[in-house]
Write an enzyme that holds these catalytic residues in place. Structure first.
Site, PDB file in Angstrom:
ATOM      1  N   HIS A  40       0.856  -1.192   0.000  1.00 19.08           N
ATOM      2  CA  HIS A  40       0.000   0.000   0.000  1.00 19.08           C
ATOM      3  C   HIS A  40       0.885   1.233   0.000  1.00 19.08           C
ATOM      4  CE1 HIS A  40      -3.189   2.784   1.146  1.00 19.08           C
ATOM      5  NE2 HIS A  40      -3.992   1.861   0.665  1.00 19.08           N
ATOM      6  N   ASP A  68      -7.966  -5.511   0.185  1.00 15.18           N
ATOM      7  CA  ASP A  68      -8.462  -6.339  -0.918  1.00 15.18           C
ATOM      8  C   ASP A  68      -8.065  -7.804  -0.797  1.00 15.18           C
ATOM      9  OD1 ASP A  68      -9.744  -4.295  -2.242  1.00 15.18           O
ATOM     10  OD2 ASP A  68      -7.863  -3.584  -3.080  1.00 15.18           O
TER      11      ASP A  68
HETATM   12  N1  CMC Z   1       4.169  -7.512  -4.851  1.00 13.49           N
HETATM   13  C1  CMC Z   1       5.508  -7.496  -5.040  1.00 13.49           C
HETATM   14  N2  CMC Z   1       6.276  -6.389  -4.884  1.00 13.49           N
HETATM   15  C2  CMC Z   1       5.646  -5.245  -4.544  1.00 13.49           C
HETATM   16  C3  CMC Z   1       4.255  -5.194  -4.337  1.00 13.49           C
HETATM   17  C4  CMC Z   1       3.515  -6.374  -4.489  1.00 13.49           C
HETATM   18  N3  CMC Z   1       2.195  -6.372  -4.314  1.00 13.49           N
HETATM   19  N4  CMC Z   1       3.904  -3.928  -4.005  1.00 13.49           N
HETATM   20  C5  CMC Z   1       5.017  -3.211  -4.017  1.00 13.49           C
HETATM   21  N5  CMC Z   1       6.082  -4.005  -4.324  1.00 13.49           N
HETATM   22  C6  CMC Z   1       7.500  -3.608  -4.388  1.00 13.49           C
HETATM   23  C7  CMC Z   1       7.769  -2.813  -5.654  1.00 13.49           C
HETATM   24  O1  CMC Z   1       8.212  -3.649  -6.699  1.00 13.49           O
HETATM   25  C8  CMC Z   1       8.833  -1.849  -5.194  1.00 13.49           C
HETATM   26  O2  CMC Z   1      10.071  -2.547  -5.156  1.00 13.49           O
HETATM   27  P1  CMC Z   1      11.438  -1.749  -5.488  1.00 13.49           P
HETATM   28  O3  CMC Z   1      11.554  -0.702  -4.413  1.00 13.49           O
HETATM   29  O4  CMC Z   1      12.477  -2.806  -5.406  1.00 13.49           O
HETATM   30  O5  CMC Z   1      11.260  -1.172  -6.859  1.00 13.49           O
HETATM   31  C9  CMC Z   1       8.461  -1.559  -3.728  1.00 13.49           C
HETATM   32  O6  CMC Z   1       7.708  -2.701  -3.295  1.00 13.49           O
HETATM   33  C10 CMC Z   1       7.609  -0.307  -3.558  1.00 13.49           C
HETATM   34  O7  CMC Z   1       6.502  -0.409  -4.447  1.00 13.49           O
HETATM   35  P2  CMC Z   1       5.855   0.815  -5.223  1.00 13.49           P
HETATM   36  O8  CMC Z   1       5.129   0.303  -6.413  1.00 13.49           O
HETATM   37  O9  CMC Z   1       6.896   1.861  -5.446  1.00 13.49           O
HETATM   38  O10 CMC Z   1       4.857   1.336  -4.143  1.00 13.49           O
HETATM   39  P3  CMC Z   1       3.603   2.212  -4.429  1.00 13.49           P
HETATM   40  O11 CMC Z   1       3.311   2.912  -3.153  1.00 13.49           O
HETATM   41  O12 CMC Z   1       3.790   3.046  -5.636  1.00 13.49           O
HETATM   42  O13 CMC Z   1       2.476   1.130  -4.778  1.00 13.49           O
HETATM   43  C11 CMC Z   1       0.621  -0.307  -4.663  1.00 13.49           C
HETATM   44  C12 CMC Z   1       1.438   0.765  -3.925  1.00 13.49           C
HETATM   45  C13 CMC Z   1      -0.657  -0.589  -3.837  1.00 13.49           C
HETATM   46  C14 CMC Z   1       0.175   0.210  -6.034  1.00 13.49           C
HETATM   47  C15 CMC Z   1       1.473  -1.596  -4.805  1.00 13.49           C
HETATM   48  O14 CMC Z   1       1.848  -2.074  -3.532  1.00 13.49           O
HETATM   49  C16 CMC Z   1       0.746  -2.682  -5.590  1.00 13.49           C
HETATM   50  O15 CMC Z   1       0.784  -2.675  -6.815  1.00 13.49           O
HETATM   51  N6  CMC Z   1       0.080  -3.653  -4.868  1.00 13.49           N
HETATM   52  C17 CMC Z   1      -0.714  -4.656  -5.541  1.00 13.49           C
HETATM   53  C18 CMC Z   1      -2.056  -4.063  -5.947  1.00 13.49           C
HETATM   54  C19 CMC Z   1      -2.980  -3.888  -4.777  1.00 13.49           C
HETATM   55  O16 CMC Z   1      -3.142  -4.776  -3.942  1.00 13.49           O
HETATM   56  N7  CMC Z   1      -3.637  -2.714  -4.724  1.00 13.49           N
HETATM   57  C20 CMC Z   1      -4.643  -2.402  -3.707  1.00 13.49           C
HETATM   58  C21 CMC Z   1      -4.248  -1.269  -2.829  1.00 13.49           C
HETATM   59  S1  CMC Z   1      -5.342  -1.149  -1.393  1.00 13.49           S
HETATM   60  C22 CMC Z   1      -6.882  -0.722  -2.031  1.00 13.49           C
HETATM   61  C23 CMC Z   1      -6.910   0.589  -2.705  1.00 13.49           C
HETATM   62  O17 CMC Z   1      -6.392   1.577  -2.204  1.00 13.49           O
HETATM   63  O18 CMC Z   1      -7.527   0.665  -3.784  1.00 13.49           O
END
Ligand code: CMC
Length: 431
Positions: A308, A366
């Site tokens: 998140h 989720d």
């Molecule tokens: N699985 C594997 N690696 C992950 C994941 C994951 N679900 N989420 C983040 N990472 C890694 C990512 O690859 C990155 O690694 P590095 O620093 O080595 O590049 C690091 O963790 C930080 O990730 P980010 O994408 O920069 O973080 P963000 O804050 O931009 O993304 C997120 C947040 C929710 C989009 C992401 O965690 C994600 O894609 N999760 C899966 C989708 C999901 O479950 N979304 C629902 C969110 S809660 C409900 C809502 O708000 O709608």
């Protein structure tokens, strides 16, 4: 906003500028950069808004490190266990818990607006028979701007109130009808003797050919899902609603914009994507393979329902949702559900893995919601529409707060331009 008593100093190339610092009631202090461009000719750069507060708000507070979510100061776990969705709607919209009389009046106003204009049926029928319910919702909610034009003068607080009540009241009918249309069943009209969640379940699952009794435990679980998704401060869809509304746009069109943003798999679409992932994993022996894929930088696969932007600890909503999943599956006699088993083992495996621990990736709301919704009989395509229905009150509360703010300005981000500078047009024969 409170008067600033401190300044931050920004220095560059021998020059410096003073920027006020504001202290919130909770959360990090903010440096107020509104005068920065005027003073210095500099922009700040923050795509994805990772360090930018886009507004001030009194509605919802998240402490991502502690894993805390408060609505108007009340913790989400207390609201999920002691309150119910329409009371939480009242709290979000008006700032305080209602008295019994206020709650009764609010519930009756919502209940009296649950029907859709009959001509909207034709609008539903214009969609392809296999249209995704989210596609139908984006279209139909946008179309409300044409059907309910009498409540769209946003400068009039009374009309804002009517538009708010209409949206909260009609969204279950719209979501249920999007589902009915998607599966080719007749629309079921709302029944005002039922509570909000029971009414929605009935509109989704009743058919004219037989009676339908709403199970009170399922309706309580549905209500809790609505409550857990009601608001989440300045997330992508809420910010979309605020940005759309900053131009003075029609409220129904603004909410349609929020629904469009919510649809993406990184946001509200994650619940559908998560259940599809759990099904694809299928059996617990495949979990190590998928964990390895999630960690592999060359593989686009991510563990859906994990991670998140704000929570760097357990999402407090996920804890309640997990407990709810156990209760619902127990009630339905499906406690040995293979998807739930995969989910539990996957959660344990990921939490024990240093990759997820180091990046502070925990289950989010989720992760378990899809399992409950599937057990209730919803297909995956309905997961995000249910999120949209629940989040509508959050979008509206934020929209109302924004419009009541005398400092409101049209949202207009600037950019770091990296394209060509001015050059002369070349006639086609010379290129
Ligand atoms: N699985 C594997 N690696 C992950 C994941 C994951 N679900 N989420 C983040 N990472 C890694 C990512 O690859 C990155 O690694 P590095 O620093 O080595 O590049 C690091 O963790 C930080 O990730 P980010 O994408 O920069 O973080 P963000 O804050 O931009 O993304 C997120 C947040 C929710 C989009 C992401 O965690 C994600 O894609 N999760 C899966 C989708 C999901 O479950 N979304 C629902 C969110 S809660 C409900 C809502 O708000 O709608």
């Amino acid at each position: 906003m409170t008067e600033s008593t401190r300044n931050a100093t920004l220095s560059l190339d021998g020059q410096s500028w003073e920027l006020p610092v504001h202290s919130p009631t909770a959360g990090p202090d903010v440096i107020d950069i509104r005068t920065l461009y005027g003073q210095s000719g500099l922009f700040t750069y923050d795509p994805g808004f990772t360090s930018t507060a886009s507004c001030d708000s009194t509605i919802t507070f998240i402490d991502g490190d502690k894993g805390e979510l408060l609505h108007r100061g009340y913790p989400i776990d207390q609201l999920a266990s002691k309150s119910h969705f329409l009371e939480v709607c009242y709290l979000l919209l008006y700032g305080e818990l209602p008295s019994p009389a206020q709650l009764e009046d609010f519930e009756s106003r919502v209940t009296n607006h649950t029907m859709l204009h009959e001509q909207m049926v034709n609008f539903f029928r214009g969609f392809r028979r296999d249209a995704h319910p989210m596609a139908i919702m984006v279209g139909v909610v946008g179309a409300m701007s044409a059907f309910y034009h009498d409540s769209t003068d946003i400068s009039d607080p009374w009309q804002r109130e009517v538009a708010s009540i209409r949206l909260i009241a009609k969204m279950p009918t719209i979501a249920a009808w999007a589902y009915k249309y998607h599966i080719g069943q007749p629309f079921v009209y709302p029944r005002n003797d039922l509570d909000y969640a029971s009414n929605f379940l009935r509109m989704c699952f009743a058919v004219p050919a037989e009676d339908y009794e709403v199970n009170p435990i399922l309706s309580r679980a549905m209500d809790r899902i609505f409550t857990l998704h009601a608001d989440h401060e300045q997330n992508a869809s809420t910010s979309t609603v605020r940005l759309a509304s900053s131009s003075g746009a029609n409220p129904f069109a603004c909410i349609a914009a929020g629904i469009a943003c919510l649809w993406g798999p990184a946001h509200g679409g994650a619940n559908q994507a998560c259940l599809e992932m759990l099904r694809e994993i299928g059996t617990v022996d495949k979990i190590p393979e998928y964990i390895a894929r999630a960690k592999d930088k060359n593989d686009p696969f991510r563990l859906m329902g994990f991670g998140h932007r704000v929570y760097k600890n357990f999402d407090p909503r996920a804890k309640v949702m997990k407990q709810s999943a156990d209760e619902v599956l127990d009630l339905l006699g499906v406690e040995n559900n293979p998807t739930l088993q995969v989910a539990k083992e996957l959660e344990a495996a990921a939490l024990a893995d240093p990759y997820f621990a180091d990046k502070k990736l925990f289950p989010n709301v989720d992760f378990y919601s899809g399992i409950i919704l599937e057990a209730m009989g919803f297909p995956t395509s309905m997961f995000t529409p249910i999120f949209a229905l629940s989040r509508t009150v959050g979008w509206i509360s934020q929209w109302k707060e924004q419009l009541a703010d005398p400092q409101m300005k049209i949202g207009r981000p600037r950019q770091l331009y990296l394209g060509e500078t001015e050059r002369d047009y070349i006639d086609i024969e010379n290129r």
